[in-house]
Design an enzyme around this catalytic site. Sequence first.
Site, short mmCIF file in Angstrom:
data_model
loop_
_atom_site.label_atom_id
_atom_site.label_comp_id
_atom_site.label_asym_id
_atom_site.label_seq_id
_atom_site.Cartn_x
_atom_site.Cartn_y
_atom_site.Cartn_z
N ASN A 95 -65.20 -18.54 9.49
CA ASN A 95 -64.18 -17.96 8.61
C ASN A 95 -64.81 -16.89 7.74
OD1 ASN A 95 -61.80 -19.25 9.18
ND2 ASN A 95 -62.21 -20.96 7.79
N ALA A 121 -56.29 -26.68 13.76
CA ALA A 121 -56.78 -28.01 14.13
C ALA A 121 -57.19 -28.74 12.87
CB ALA A 121 -57.97 -27.88 15.07
N LYS A 177 -57.93 -11.40 8.89
CA LYS A 177 -57.91 -12.83 8.56
C LYS A 177 -58.48 -13.05 7.16
CE LYS A 177 -57.97 -17.36 10.23
NZ LYS A 177 -59.14 -18.21 10.35
N ASN A 181 -56.96 -15.18 4.03
CA ASN A 181 -57.70 -16.29 3.41
C ASN A 181 -57.99 -15.99 1.93
OD1 ASN A 181 -59.43 -16.80 6.51
ND2 ASN A 181 -57.80 -18.04 5.68
N ASN A 185 -56.43 -19.18 0.21
CA ASN A 185 -57.29 -20.38 0.16
C ASN A 185 -57.72 -20.78 -1.24
OD1 ASN A 185 -57.01 -19.77 2.88
ND2 ASN A 185 -59.05 -20.50 3.41
N SER A 249 -57.93 -24.71 4.73
CA SER A 249 -59.27 -25.23 5.02
C SER A 249 -60.07 -25.41 3.71
CB SER A 249 -60.01 -24.31 5.97
OG SER A 249 -60.03 -22.99 5.47
O1 KPL Z 1 -56.66 -19.88 7.83
C1 KPL Z 1 -56.16 -20.57 6.97
C2 KPL Z 1 -57.05 -21.58 6.32
O2 KPL Z 1 -56.57 -22.60 5.86
O3 KPL Z 1 -58.26 -21.34 6.31
C3 KPL Z 1 -54.72 -20.37 6.56
C4 KPL Z 1 -54.18 -19.13 7.24
C5 KPL Z 1 -54.62 -20.21 5.07
C6 KPL Z 1 -53.83 -21.49 7.04
O4 KPL Z 1 -54.02 -22.68 6.37
#
Ligand code: KPL
Length: 294
Positions: A95, A121, A177, A181, A185, A249
Amino acid sequence: MIAILGAGSMGRLWAAKLPTGQVAFVPRPEQSVAPLAYHFRPLQGPEISVQIRWLYDFQSPSLLVVTTKAGDTLNALQPVLSRLPDTTPIVLFQNGLGSQQRVAETWPNRPILAATTTEGANRPESGLTVHAGKGETWIGALTPTGETLVSKSVSTLAETGLSVQAEPEILTRLWQKLVINAGINAFTAILNCPNGEILNHSFYQQWIGPLCNEISALLAASGQPPRSPTSLRGAIETVARNTAANTSSMRADRLARRPTEIDFINGYLARLGAEYGIDTPVNQMLTDRVKQLD
Ligand code: KPL
């Protein structure tokens, strides 16, 4: 044989979906030899039992998939790469940004590729991995020797039946992405709520505008396609609404008392701001607040 380094939710999802018998997890030091056994709940159909063996020293994988947390990746790869042929493609699934570039800078002659995925997941209980949401995965090269191995890596991972595509502009995909995030997040971790609920909190409403101003300036300074703060906010809020009931996450890491990936999300953006001389007080504030929770 496809090797997977990192047996968290994402690693277990790919292991369960790859053809049986063609995948092994890279053992951590002191790992017991018994295969890793878990239940896997697909998007549709009944739960299945999965058993994945560990990679033996003498096996040379055709592909190494790395699904470790961003902060663990470099240290986890060091001992593995000393035993891996120079020609084996390495696909990084981390990530945020920052960890992928560090790997590519450390091993510039190896075929290093980055992947970004919207597959969902999670592991609601130990021993159970759930494929929580259908997504898409894009793969692109980070080093020159990686270029020639993109299509082979894409076809290998497409054997899962998941949607996997080559992406010539992988850095732009990773940025897309990262933006999402960065806007979701940290707020979910600080407010301790599911993704959709941040939208109603005054803390989010107060900071999302200035945060999007910072990200828009950083995108332009990084040579990425320009995006206005309004369009960034729109993209963030669309994902927050579409994943309203999800635990992000970062919130999941915090609830499980694991270190978060904040240094590779808002922390990365704050470091980039310092490099480019762009003020990033909101990214820094979110990073500091999440670190206090850590
Ligand atoms: O990628 C995500 C994460 O939780 O890291 C999102 C897009 C916020 C989805 O929960």
